[in-house]
Each structure stands twice: as C-alpha cells, then as structure tokens.
Design an enzyme around this catalytic site. Structure first.
Site, PDB file in Angstrom:
ATOM      1  N   ASN A  11       0.875  -1.179   0.000  1.00 58.28           N
ATOM      2  CA  ASN A  11       0.000   0.000   0.000  1.00 58.28           C
ATOM      3  C   ASN A  11       0.911   1.228   0.000  1.00 58.28           C
ATOM      4  OD1 ASN A  11      -1.784   2.059   0.462  1.00 58.28           O
ATOM      5  ND2 ASN A  11      -2.406   1.371   2.510  1.00 58.28           N
ATOM      6  N   TRP A  12       0.980   1.879  -1.135  1.00 61.26           N
ATOM      7  CA  TRP A  12       1.931   3.002  -1.269  1.00 61.26           C
ATOM      8  C   TRP A  12       1.385   4.293  -0.653  1.00 61.26           C
ATOM      9  CZ3 TRP A  12       3.899   2.355  -7.072  1.00 61.26           C
ATOM     10  CH2 TRP A  12       4.565   1.129  -7.176  1.00 61.26           C
ATOM     11  N   LYS A  13       0.137   4.277  -0.256  1.00 59.16           N
ATOM     12  CA  LYS A  13      -0.493   5.460   0.356  1.00 59.16           C
ATOM     13  C   LYS A  13      -0.269   6.691  -0.545  1.00 59.16           C
ATOM     14  CE  LYS A  13      -0.123   3.198   4.797  1.00 59.16           C
ATOM     15  NZ  LYS A  13      -0.034   3.272   6.243  1.00 59.16           N
ATOM     16  N   HIS A  97      -9.437   1.284   4.992  1.00 59.85           N
ATOM     17  CA  HIS A  97      -8.161   1.416   5.706  1.00 59.85           C
ATOM     18  C   HIS A  97      -8.366   2.314   6.923  1.00 59.85           C
ATOM     19  CE1 HIS A  97      -4.050   2.516   6.624  1.00 59.85           C
ATOM     20  NE2 HIS A  97      -3.698   1.418   5.969  1.00 59.85           N
ATOM     21  N   GLU A  99      -6.736   4.671   8.055  1.00 58.66           N
ATOM     22  CA  GLU A  99      -6.539   6.098   7.777  1.00 58.66           C
ATOM     23  C   GLU A  99      -7.807   6.704   7.159  1.00 58.66           C
ATOM     24  OE1 GLU A  99      -2.909   5.537   5.606  1.00 58.66           O
ATOM     25  OE2 GLU A  99      -1.941   4.957   7.481  1.00 58.66           O
ATOM     26  N   GLU A 171      -5.377  -4.854  10.513  1.00 60.22           N
ATOM     27  CA  GLU A 171      -4.345  -3.846  10.721  1.00 60.22           C
ATOM     28  C   GLU A 171      -4.596  -3.146  12.061  1.00 60.22           C
ATOM     29  OE1 GLU A 171      -2.424  -2.717   6.646  1.00 60.22           O
ATOM     30  OE2 GLU A 171      -3.849  -1.192   7.268  1.00 60.22           O
ATOM     31  N   GLY A 177       2.690   2.206  10.971  1.00 59.62           N
ATOM     32  CA  GLY A 177       3.671   3.282  10.863  1.00 59.62           C
ATOM     33  C   GLY A 177       4.368   3.602  12.178  1.00 59.62           C
ATOM     34  N   SER A 217       3.523  -2.241  10.355  1.00 60.77           N
ATOM     35  CA  SER A 217       4.972  -2.343  10.555  1.00 60.77           C
ATOM     36  C   SER A 217       5.551  -3.703  10.143  1.00 60.77           C
ATOM     37  CB  SER A 217       5.329  -2.014  12.004  1.00 60.77           C
ATOM     38  OG  SER A 217       4.995  -0.663  12.292  1.00 60.77           O
ATOM     39  N   GLY A 238       3.004  -1.129   4.320  1.00 63.55           N
ATOM     40  CA  GLY A 238       3.045   0.295   4.017  1.00 63.55           C
ATOM     41  C   GLY A 238       4.476   0.732   3.721  1.00 63.55           C
ATOM     42  N   GLY A 239       5.120   1.328   4.707  1.00 62.04           N
ATOM     43  CA  GLY A 239       6.454   1.916   4.541  1.00 62.04           C
ATOM     44  C   GLY A 239       7.458   1.030   3.814  1.00 62.04           C
TER      45      GLY A 239
HETATM   46  P1  13P Z   1       3.186   0.370   7.740  1.00 59.53           P
HETATM   47  O1  13P Z   1       3.695  -0.928   7.128  1.00 59.53           O
HETATM   48  O2  13P Z   1       3.943   1.561   7.283  1.00 59.53           O
HETATM   49  O3  13P Z   1       3.069   0.251   9.234  1.00 59.53           O
HETATM   50  O4  13P Z   1       1.692   0.576   7.189  1.00 59.53           O
HETATM   51  C1  13P Z   1       0.794  -0.458   7.258  1.00 59.53           C
HETATM   52  C2  13P Z   1      -0.406  -0.113   6.483  1.00 59.53           C
HETATM   53  O5  13P Z   1      -1.158   0.783   6.845  1.00 59.53           O
HETATM   54  C3  13P Z   1      -0.668  -0.861   5.242  1.00 59.53           C
HETATM   55  O6  13P Z   1      -1.933  -0.605   4.739  1.00 59.53           O
END
Ligand code: 13P
Length: 256
Positions: A11-13, A97, A99, A171, A177, A217, A238-239
C-alpha cells in the site's frame, strides 16, 4: 482443503511520483518473474495507476487501488468509481483502511457500500479492520473487530454470500507506521477469530478460502514469523513497500 495462496500487497499510500512508481514496479517485476507460490500486489495512488499498469505489462503483479466510490458514475466531485479503477487496470481495491476510517470519517456503513460495489464489478475488496491502542488496552479488541465485521460486511450477510475471493486485512491501528508490530501470536489470535466469525456467519468453505492479511509495521525481519502462523495468509505493507529492496525481501519471506 484448498491451500490459500500467500499474498504480499504494498500500500503506497500518498507517496511516489509517477516516475518513481514506474521505477519501483519495474524493479519488483524484474525480481519476481520466476517466483512461484506467492502473489504480489501494489496499490499506488490513483494518478499512477495507468502508468503502473503499463509498466507491469505481462508480469504477474496485481494492481490495486486504495479507495473506491460506491456509485458507478454521477455527481460525486473528487471521487473515483470502480469502473474507472477497472479501466485503469485494477483488479483489487483496498477498502476501509484505518486512515480512511479515522482521518476521512469513513464509517463501517460506508465501507459496506464500497465492498458491495466492488464485488458487483468483480473487483476484489481488501477490506481492513483493526482496533486502536486504547481499545486493545481496554480489553475491547474482539468486540470492536466483531462490530467492524458485522457492519462492514452487512450486505454480504444480507445476501448470505461472501465471495471467497474477498480479502480481509487485520491492521491494528497501534501498529501502523509506528514500528510496533503485533506479535505473531497476537496476530494469529485475531486472524483465527476472524476466520471463525466467517465460518459462523457464512460457511466453513468460505472461511477456509478467504485470505486474511496482517498489516502494521511489516518488515523483512518480522515477516517470516508472521507468515509461519496458520491463519496469516499474507501482508499489507506500508512503509517497507516503498523500496524495492525491502519489499522484495518481504515477498521472499520463505527463503529467509
Ligand atoms: P506500515 O507498514 O507503514 O506500518 O503501514 C501499514 C499499512 O497501513 C498498510 O496498509
């Protein structure tokens, strides 16, 4: 029982330019071409979808979007429909998600509409649920997750049918994050709970086929332990999905 195929999804956000997106997906494609037994998906921002689709070419990387509107077209300024996502080459879409739930006030009812719209079109929803730290520390984890499942999958429940291709993602909000990951045991406990909920609300065949990803994470050094758990079928990253090196190490979790 059919074995569930592991899926590693990035997920590149709201990150990466179109050029950087193309570079990243090319590098992932070049290094996963021969890979058997694991599916790989990337979810770039909307503006990079078409270019990434073109860069994916014939390689086996799946393309997902990060959001969808529940109507097919109309006066919804700023929104993107499922048909538009398919036109851009998407086969999957991340829905709900945390967020989106917390920053953009998406409720489980909205998420339910979105899941229904995606399924009607044949887009695979990757539907996210998860508890906050406060909820976990207050002993409410399972009640919160149950409520998210009930409300976010209400249309499926009314139809008494959940497409077995549906993907759920657990999640925990406190792990996103933050560098804090749920331990493999904590994650497995929740994944098992989700699978049992599907079994109770739908049927055992669906429960055994639906894939449940863990997100929060995920890094090269914790993926193998997470993937060793029976009900963890992959990861939503994510990251660590923004760099080819770390994402490829995660994809190759079973070689570690
Ligand atoms: P991180 O891997 O950066 O913690 O993010 C997880 C995420 O929200 C994937 O959708």
């Amino acid at each position: 029982m059919m074995k569930r195929r592991p899926l590693i999804a990035g997920n590149w956000k709201m990150n990466l330019s179109v050029d950087d997106s193309i570079k990243l997906v090319r590098e992932i494609a070049a290094n996963t071409d021969q890979l058997e037994g694991v599916e790989v998906l990337v979810a770039p921002p909307f503006t990079a979808l078409s270019a990434v689709k073109e860069a994916i070419g014939n390689s086996r990387i799946f393309l997902g979007a990060q959001n969808i509107h529940w109507e097919m077209s109309g006066a919804y300024t700023g929104e993107i429909s499922g048909t538009m996502l398919q036109e851009a080459g998407c086969t999957h879409v991340i829905i709900g998600h945390s967020e989106r739930r917390s920053l953009f006030k998406e409720t489980s009812e909205i998420i339910d509409f979105k899941a229904k719209a995606a399924s009607l079109l044949g887009l695979v929803p990757i539907l996210c649920i998860g508890e906050t730290l406060e909820q976990r520390e207050g002993g409410q984890t399972f009640a919160v997750l149950r409520e998210q499942l009930v409300l976010s999958l209400n249309n499926y429940r009314t139809d008494r049918m959940m497409p077995p291709s549906t993907i759920l993602a657990y999640e925990p909000v406190w792990a996103i994050g933050t560098g804090k990951t749920a331990t493999p045991l904590q994650a497995q406990e929740v994944h098992r709970f989700i699978r049992e909920w599907i079994d109770k609300n739908f049927d055992s065949g669906t429960a055994s086929q639906v894939r449940i990803l863990y997100g929060g994470s995920v890094k090269p050094d914790n993926i193998s332990d997470l993937m060793s758990k029976e009900d963890i079928d992959g990861a939503l990253v994510g990251g660590a999905s923004l760099k080819a090196d770390s994402f490829l190490q995660i994809i190759r979790f079973d070689e570690r």
